[in-house]
Scaffold this active site. Structure first.
Site, PDB file in Angstrom:
ATOM      1  N   GLU A  23      -8.434  14.464 -34.014  1.00 18.16           N
ATOM      2  CA  GLU A  23      -9.170  14.926 -35.185  1.00 18.16           C
ATOM      3  C   GLU A  23      -8.834  13.939 -36.294  1.00 18.16           C
ATOM      4  O   GLU A  23      -7.712  13.927 -36.797  1.00 18.16           O
ATOM      5  CB  GLU A  23      -8.768  16.357 -35.550  1.00 18.16           C
ATOM      6  CG  GLU A  23      -9.714  16.993 -36.558  1.00 18.16           C
ATOM      7  CD  GLU A  23      -9.325  16.717 -37.991  1.00 18.16           C
ATOM      8  OE1 GLU A  23      -9.926  15.790 -38.587  1.00 18.16           O
ATOM      9  OE2 GLU A  23      -8.432  17.388 -38.506  1.00 18.16           O
TER      10      GLU A  23
ATOM     11  N   CYS B 194      -9.388  17.264 -44.417  1.00 19.78           N
ATOM     12  CA  CYS B 194     -10.276  16.499 -43.536  1.00 19.78           C
ATOM     13  C   CYS B 194     -11.665  17.115 -43.502  1.00 19.78           C
ATOM     14  O   CYS B 194     -12.670  16.432 -43.716  1.00 19.78           O
ATOM     15  CB  CYS B 194      -9.695  16.447 -42.127  1.00 19.78           C
ATOM     16  SG  CYS B 194      -8.102  15.622 -42.007  1.00 19.78           S
TER      17      CYS B 194
END
Length: 471
Positions: free
Chosen positions: A231, A265
């Site tokens: 990720e 994020c």
């Protein structure tokens, strides 16, 4: 590298830890390998009991762990306390659903040579988790709750700036009754990390961080044919159609972009606002942020916190300067912040063209990149024209229009009329340079399992299924 707990607000060093020696690292590997042999055979009910106790401890110690979190990351104390609830929710979710998600299943197959089959999910072994600093309790819980409930064990290398959070999670699992060796924290350097990935006892790697580090981790795992989940951040687009509720839009932008002072994020970083709502949006953002108060993140009255370090703040300020150098306009809004500190004042970037280098970068700070659009096809092209593909959001009161656009956005997760957020039930992950693989949800717990099929043309496979489902 050393592991240092430095308060971003005061710059005070609270604690420092040295790296493990190679001998100490080998001992932790040995303990994990031995623990897996027993843990893999532990019934789901016993795993779930331990996981629920860990969740209860997280909630009970929310104030204590929240203060540790805030002093290491600079987040608002309210946000750090809330993070404990998010992490506890993941633990409870998998305690409730792991057995269901990993049930053996029957596969009908009319092929007279192969026959029908039964699929079973089996744990693989030691999973190496490399996690970032921004939500350290949540980031430790996300892979751990999933993989521990699957029957795997975890070795955690947390960010070097949050050692106390990492140690607190290790202690919490032990107090919850998790057998020694099933979850261990590692203070190691990059060379030791590479050595660990190469070790045959490590069967999978999960990493959350930036794209540059992700490429290194992926290459190291790939060299030894080990599965990895990455990720790697994002530059999520927020699409606002002319019929959108402007109040929902402003609320979503504030929540989604300014959470943890923009250091998330999965966050709407590029706002594509239809020309009919553009002025109202900018005015709404200005008016809303004017009421924020910058200060000590441990003070409950503070509503705008510093970044994780002065170095991080300097990097964001440099990105803003680069955007302006290439033609963008920068407007500072919200509360005044101290100079030469870890704070960055909230900044709105406009007039960012596609050839501006900042267009394709992720800004990890309180910066809103705002675009005005009138042509839907061109807007969609620009929304997808970055290397990232983590999340996105679409705002419209017309479900058909919102769904149509959501289906065309290049991202792993799309939210409608709300900020992009994660939930234990919804798979988390992206595409392109935002990474691959999924954590959370049904898919997340299956990522590091062996889906083994047993087939036959002469044995009744439904009977085999019943046998496998019986404890």
């Amino acid at each position: 590298m050393s592991y240092q707990s430095i308060n971003p607000y005061t710059s005070e060093l609270a604690a420092e830890y040295g790296n493990l020696t190679d001998i100490e690292l080998e001992e932790k590997l040995r303990k994990a390998h031995a623990a897996f042999k027993n843990w893999r055979n532990t019934p789901f009910s016993e795993r779930a009991e331990i996981m629920r106790r860990a969740a209860a401890l997280l909630r009970e110690r929310r104030e204590e762990l929240g203060r540790i979190n805030t002093t290491e990351t600079g987040k608002l104390i309210s946000v750090s306390i809330g993070e404990n609830y998010l992490a506890a929710g993941i633990m409870d979710y998998y305690a409730d659903h792991a057995e269901e998600y990993l049930q053996p299943h029957y596969l009908e197959n009319p092929d007279p040579i192969i026959g029908s089959a039964v699929g079973i999910y089996q744990p693989l072994g030691i999973i190496y988790a490399v996690e970032p600093w921004n939500v350290p309790i949540y980031q430790a819980a996300r892979p751990s709750a999933t993989q521990l409930m699957a029957g795997n064990v975890i070795l955690l290398k947390h960010a070097s700036s949050c050692p106390q959070c990492a140690l607190a999670m290790e202690q919490l699992f032990l107090e919850a009754g998790l057998p020694e060796g099933c979850f261990q924290n590692l203070f190691i350097d990059y060379a030791q990390s590479a050595h660990l990935i190469a070790d045959s006892r490590i069967v999978g790697v999960t990493f959350t961080g930036n794209s540059a580090a992700g490429r290194i981790i992926a290459a190291q795992a790939g060299q030894y044919l080990k599965k990895s989940i990455l990720e790697l951040g994002g530059s999520d687009p927020m699409i606002v159609l002319p019929d959108a509720d402007i109040n929902k839009v402003i609320q979503g932008a504030i929540i989604g972009r300014l959470a943890i002072s923009g250091q998330v994020c999965e966050s709407d970083k590029r706002m594509f606002i239809h020309e009919s709502l553009y002025t109202d949006f900018l005015n709404g953002i200005r008016n809303t942020t004017a009421f924020l108060k910058a200060g000590d993140p441990l003070d409950p009255k503070t509503t705008f916190a510093p970044l994780c370090s002065r170095a991080a703040a300097e990097e964001v300020r440099a990105q803003i300067a680069k955007a302006v150098k290439h033609g963008a306009a920068a407007e500072e809004i919200g509360p005044e912040v101290p100079a030469n500190s870890a704070f960055v004042r909230i900044t709105v970037l406009t007039d960012v063209t596609e050839d501006n280098p900042i267009f394709r970068e992720e800004i990890f700070g309180p910066v809103l990149m705002v675009f005005q659009w009138h042509n839907e096809e061109e807007m969609l092209r620009l929304a997808n024209a970055t290397p990232y593909g983590l999340g996105a959001s679409v705002y419209s009161e017309d479900p058909r229009a919102a769904t149509r656009l959501a289906s065309r956005l290049e991202a792993g997760m799309i939210s409608l009329n709300q900020a992009t957020m994660s939930s234990p039930a919804v798979p988390f992950g992206g595409i392109k340079e935002s990474g691959y693989g999924r954590e959370l949800g049904q898919e997340g717990i299956r990522e590091f399992t062996n889906l083994k099929y047993i087939n036959s043309t002469t044995v009744d496979m439904r009977t085999v299924l019943t046998m496998l489902q019986t404890p």
